[in-house]
Design an enzyme around this catalytic site. Structure first.
Site, short mmCIF file in Angstrom:
data_model
loop_
_atom_site.label_atom_id
_atom_site.label_comp_id
_atom_site.label_asym_id
_atom_site.label_seq_id
_atom_site.Cartn_x
_atom_site.Cartn_y
_atom_site.Cartn_z
N PHE A 140 0.86 -1.19 0.00
CA PHE A 140 0.00 0.00 0.00
C PHE A 140 0.89 1.23 0.00
CE2 PHE A 140 -2.26 3.55 1.71
CZ PHE A 140 -3.52 3.43 1.17
N ASP A 143 9.14 2.90 1.57
CA ASP A 143 7.98 3.68 2.01
C ASP A 143 7.78 3.41 3.51
OD1 ASP A 143 5.45 4.53 2.73
OD2 ASP A 143 4.50 3.92 0.85
N LYS A 165 2.16 10.46 8.37
CA LYS A 165 1.51 9.95 9.60
C LYS A 165 2.19 10.47 10.88
CE LYS A 165 -0.65 5.77 7.70
NZ LYS A 165 -2.00 5.60 8.18
N THR A 225 2.29 24.32 -4.51
CA THR A 225 2.09 25.60 -3.82
C THR A 225 2.66 25.55 -2.40
OG1 THR A 225 0.10 26.10 -5.08
CG2 THR A 225 0.40 27.29 -3.01
#
Lengths: 500, 500
Positions: free
Chosen positions: A217, A326, A357, A381
């Site tokens: 994931f 990851d 997280k 941005t």
């Protein structure tokens, strides 16, 4: 918070009832042992079933505004504290899910409340800058004090982002840019590159791929989603890329007892990963990078050995693919080391490590060679949020001051021992206990029983989450102590006894 | 902020020098006219060239951590106020770029400082929830008070997200899910759908497309990037989807003077858009949705008429495509209406409207039929950030209390009139003045001259940004008053006189 002072002195009804049940192991004495002062409550306190009437009314209200199918209940965050989340019906639960593993040091930590009530920090909260063009004066220092102070081995650079998906999307872009420049031998695109990319065509938009793993994931935006393979509902109906997907080892637990079988399974997966890299290169869709979680979390808490990761790292190097670890869910200390990949014991674990997280800000670390050669290639941005960096710096300071990684290792050991005992006692119900630090999981015999267990535990004041097809994942914050483990095990034991 | 009280009483050196130059129109009398008390400074105050020595040192420091190629200078956000951004070298600039158009009501607005110093809001800043599963008690009310109070016509639902790219990515997913369920005739996927999507293949991951426009900008993650076509540097080396790209009208300005030519150009673009929808359907990659900005911002401030958008909306309906209006840059009041699409004057402007920047939180509004049929389809850990909703509710309250949309229309008119005068006076340098509200732009003869103008203006205390190949975009916050316009025009006039 006047009411909470009262409530923490109340005896908790479910806790009393526990002592009437005597099935399984009990840790009554240890529950009372507190080695340091903290601002936690004394235990869960349940007043209604979950969701209670107030949560139900609010869910109905929110249902007129958006999809509420995933809402568990509504929270009273003002009253939540430490390891305990309080809901709007006054129920107080020991939180071992922590907002999908994203609360680093519990609710309302005094150090964070103090930090954010400092008037000097108001401007940071009120004036969100475009960090890529006009950062605040303290930005380099704050990044150094926070993210760089815990930088993974060999990665000297970091780019903040707003969330986990954006972090991985931009990490993928960094790998594609790196790979293409390597292929070119320089960083000057041709006119054909520049023209074709404007209309989404190669060579400007090359047919590169990212190799990911079944069960992995990495987020839900379109690029990330092409590397996510944990549940169909995440991917269904969304166009994707034809990228290679390798099998992730399906190991037997406890790992120590099945080292030979597991080594064979890992060798099979490594071989297939390497085959896929060769095959996709031949297809004209070369693998620019490999992305992998140190422990597949959403996909069911699937572990692999340090050997597996070391070999995969070598395969990446051999084939000239970037290696992206990851750590969005595993990072931040919950595995007993700050980064889960530190358990691999190698100097050069990755080219890119992404996070979010518990780190409170998204982003990714990278080697200098993965820095985009020109500005505005890895850009947006906001590029993160300095108010989150401020919180993170304080969180890291608390982790050090309170020795929380030591606590995680101690609590994790107690948790694993307890889970082993439970699976010995309830072999028809739970199995495959596994974990690192407090990042632990156990499997349930089937999905329906799992749901039943999660609901029963919640109604007894223990908040847990599922992952994979039939696993329960434990994701406490870093302030989850040994006596919290014991409190959890006592209640969980009773839940399983009721299921039996 | 003691030093700022002193500095606002200082005469500004560049302002004095202005009155020595007499070329072009001057608005000296109006500069002094302040119709209401505010906490702005009196004007720019420049002490060094930009970037000054302190900014240069910090850029060097940050250069060891990340790419700094886009850094303009470092800011002192504590000292910035209203329309003025103050840098770390003590330079004070009238900010007409506002962090890439993302500051709604200026720096350090007293209402926001007051809000965030309220101890009742501390918990919202410190405890970031997983909004999709455990929202805070006040979440439905806060969303109602903020986002729903400005919901676009016909759109009753809203989902918050962390940033603009995530908003568009999730909006695209909502359109794909809607389109596929429409195609199926129901929302129950087959086993083949469920199995194939896990490995990125159709039919589970269908070959759907999004039609976008040349010059459009919708973000930089892989899904968004497949619909972004403003500059090659954004897209180069990143794999993409074979999705259709229609021409966006290249209009002549002022629009009123070229209505016949512009109508022809728009008809040509509409015809091609419709042809592409048919062509991509035949290719087996049906257009699930159309995405468009009301004014192409990043791509060069390209306008189209209300007629164009009304016709495009009809084409979408005719072909069963969703219609997604991306108001990330145009939303929030800067065009003189809260949403730029309100200028089209239709009841049913869109199926989905996405936002971010001035709204402080990302997200998208949608019709009920675009709500995902099951939970966890449009989902992630944070799903936005309640601390941003808190700020937004107060921003909207300030916009109402201070009548800021009226001010935007007044300032916008003054700005457009000034730009018309300047292009009449400097025809070899600037042309094609255009705008809505204060969302204005002007073209410069070439890119090099534009850079020259931007640097000169900045060194005189006017902060501007470019867009497209050779445009300058004006993006003040909503507290940009008529006297700020006049101050800007005076200085800009001098800059152009120096270029001439």
């Amino acid at each position: 918070m006047a009411s909470s002072v009262i409530s923490r002195h109340l005896l908790l009804s479910c806790h009393k009832s526990l002592h009437l049940s005597l099935s399984g192991c009990r840790y009554a004495s240890k529950v009372a042992t507190k080695t340091q002062v903290n601002l936690d409550y004394d235990g869960p306190s349940m007043k209604t079933e979950i969701p209670g009437p107030r949560s139900q009314a609010l869910t109905k209200q929110l249902g007129d505004i958006q999809n509420v199918g995933a809402i568990n209940f509504f929270c009273n965050y003002e009253e939540s504290r430490g390891n305990y989340v309080v809901d709007v019906d006054g129920n107080r639960m020991l939180d071992i899910y922590t907002q999908i593993s994203s609360i680093p040091i519990g609710y309302n930590h005094p150090a964070l409340l103090k930090l954010m009530s400092n008037p000097n920090n108001l401007s940071t909260i009120v004036n969100r800058p475009a960090l890529g063009i006009m950062p605040p004066e303290n930005f380099p220092d704050k990044i150094t004090e926070s993210l760089l102070s815990v930088a993974p081995s060999g990665l000297s650079r970091v780019q903040t982002m707003a969330c986990g998906s954006c972090s991985n999307e931009n990490a993928y872009k960094a790998m594609f840019i790196w790979y293409r420049n390597k292929e070119r031998g320089h960083s000057s695109p041709s006119d054909e590159d520049l023209n074709s990319c404007m209309i989404n065509q190669s060579p400007g938009c090359p047919d590169f791929s990212i190799l990911s793993f079944m069960g992995g994931f990495h987020g839900r935006t379109l690029g990330c989603l092409a590397t996510t393979h944990s549940k169909a509902i995440h991917k269904l109906d969304v166009p994707s890329f034809d990228w290679p997907i390798a099998p992730f080892p399906r190991l037997q637990y406890p790992l120590e007892e099945f080292s030979r079988e597991n080594a064979q399974e890992e060798a099979r997966c490594l071989e297939e990963a390497e085959d896929l890299i060769v095959k996709w290169r031949k297809k004209g869709k070369p693998v620019a990078g490999i992305v992998i979680e140190p422990i597949q979390a959403e996909g069911g808490d699937n572990h692999a050995s340090p050997d597996f990761f070391r070999s995969l790292r070598k395969i990446a190097q051999k084939h000239g693919c970037a290696f992206h670890v990851d750590e969005v869910q595993t990072g931040g200390g919950c595995t007993g080391k700050f980064w889960a990949h530190e358990h691999w014991g190698i100097e050069d674990p990755a080219d890119i490590v992404s996070f979010s997280k518990k780190l409170l800000t998204g982003g990714f670390y990278y080697k200098l060679e993965f820095q985009a050669d020109k500005p505005y290639r890895i850009f947006n941005t906001w590029m993160g949020d300095p108010s989150k960096n401020l919180l993170l710096a304080e969180v890291l300071s608390v982790i050090r001051r309170e020795n929380l990684l030591v606590e995680v290792n101690r609590s994790g050991k107690a948790l694993m021992n307890g889970l082993y005992e439970l699976q010995a006692q309830f072999p028809g119900i739970v199995s495959r206990a596994r974990g690192q630090g407090t990042f632990c999981a156990i499997d349930v015999c089937d999905d329906e029983t799992r749901s039943n267990i999660l609901v029963k535990a919640r109604n007894k004041g223990i908040l847990l989450g599922g992952c994979g097809d039939r696993s329960i994942r434990f994701r406490p914050s870093l302030v989850f102590k040994e006596y919290h483990v014991h409190m959890f095990l006592n209640i969980f034991n009773d839940v399983l006894a009721q299921i039996k």
